[in-house]
Design a protein around this motif. Structure first.
Motif, PDB file in Angstrom:
ATOM      1  N   LYS A   4     -15.644 -36.939 -16.256  1.00 26.30           N
ATOM      2  CA  LYS A   4     -14.917 -37.015 -14.996  1.00 26.30           C
ATOM      3  C   LYS A   4     -14.139 -38.316 -14.979  1.00 26.30           C
ATOM      4  O   LYS A   4     -14.550 -39.299 -15.585  1.00 26.30           O
ATOM      5  CB  LYS A   4     -15.878 -36.968 -13.807  1.00 26.30           C
ATOM      6  CG  LYS A   4     -16.609 -35.659 -13.671  1.00 26.30           C
ATOM      7  CD  LYS A   4     -17.529 -35.676 -12.476  1.00 26.30           C
ATOM      8  CE  LYS A   4     -18.288 -34.369 -12.392  1.00 26.30           C
ATOM      9  NZ  LYS A   4     -19.237 -34.351 -11.288  1.00 26.30           N
ATOM     10  N   CYS A   6     -12.170 -41.137 -12.424  1.00 31.06           N
ATOM     11  CA  CYS A   6     -11.943 -41.633 -11.067  1.00 31.06           C
ATOM     12  C   CYS A   6     -10.456 -41.832 -10.809  1.00 31.06           C
ATOM     13  O   CYS A   6     -10.065 -42.048  -9.669  1.00 31.06           O
ATOM     14  CB  CYS A   6     -12.686 -42.958 -10.849  1.00 31.06           C
ATOM     15  SG  CYS A   6     -14.465 -42.763 -10.930  1.00 31.06           S
ATOM     16  N   SER A  90     -18.501 -40.630 -16.611  1.00 30.74           N
ATOM     17  CA  SER A  90     -17.609 -40.836 -15.471  1.00 30.74           C
ATOM     18  C   SER A  90     -16.782 -42.083 -15.757  1.00 30.74           C
ATOM     19  O   SER A  90     -17.293 -43.204 -15.704  1.00 30.74           O
ATOM     20  CB  SER A  90     -18.396 -41.030 -14.173  1.00 30.74           C
ATOM     21  OG  SER A  90     -19.113 -39.867 -13.850  1.00 30.74           O
TER      22      SER A  90
END
Length: 104
Positions: A4, A6, A90
């Motif tokens: 993922k 940000c 992430s």
């Protein structure tokens, strides 16, 4: 692997090899970015990503990992080790930091 981002620009950089907002990222840094994420993907432990040559890493108290790439660039991400190339990553940032004393 589950990854993922940000930042949409970092996701575009990862998926396409470029981003409209990241045109200033040198090719050497892009290559290091991809290598670091690949290492995180296959890591069996946090130690596998903290100090792999030629990078140097730092594990923060909150679990954030910061890898010093080249020339003052830093990649920060969280990593959850699940094994069998199923790690969750992430990506928080890829920044140029004059204070990092980056590698040559």
């Amino acid at each position: 692997m589950s990854i993922k981002f940000c930042d949409k620009n970092l996701e575009e950089l990862y998926n396409k090899g470029y981003s409209k907002e990241s045109l200033e990222i040198p090719k050497k840094i892009f290559k290091s970015f991809m290598i670091a994420l690949s290492m995180a993907e296959s890591a069996a432990s946090i130690n596998d990503v903290l100090n792999p040559p030629p990078f140097k890493g730092l594990l923060h108290e909150n679990g954030l990992i910061t890898l010093m790439l080249y020339g003052g660039w830093e990649l920060s991400f969280f990593l959850e080790i699940l094994g069998n190339n199923q790690n969750k990553i992430s990506v928080v940032s890829l920044i140029f930091s004059q204070n990092s004393g980056g590698l040559l």
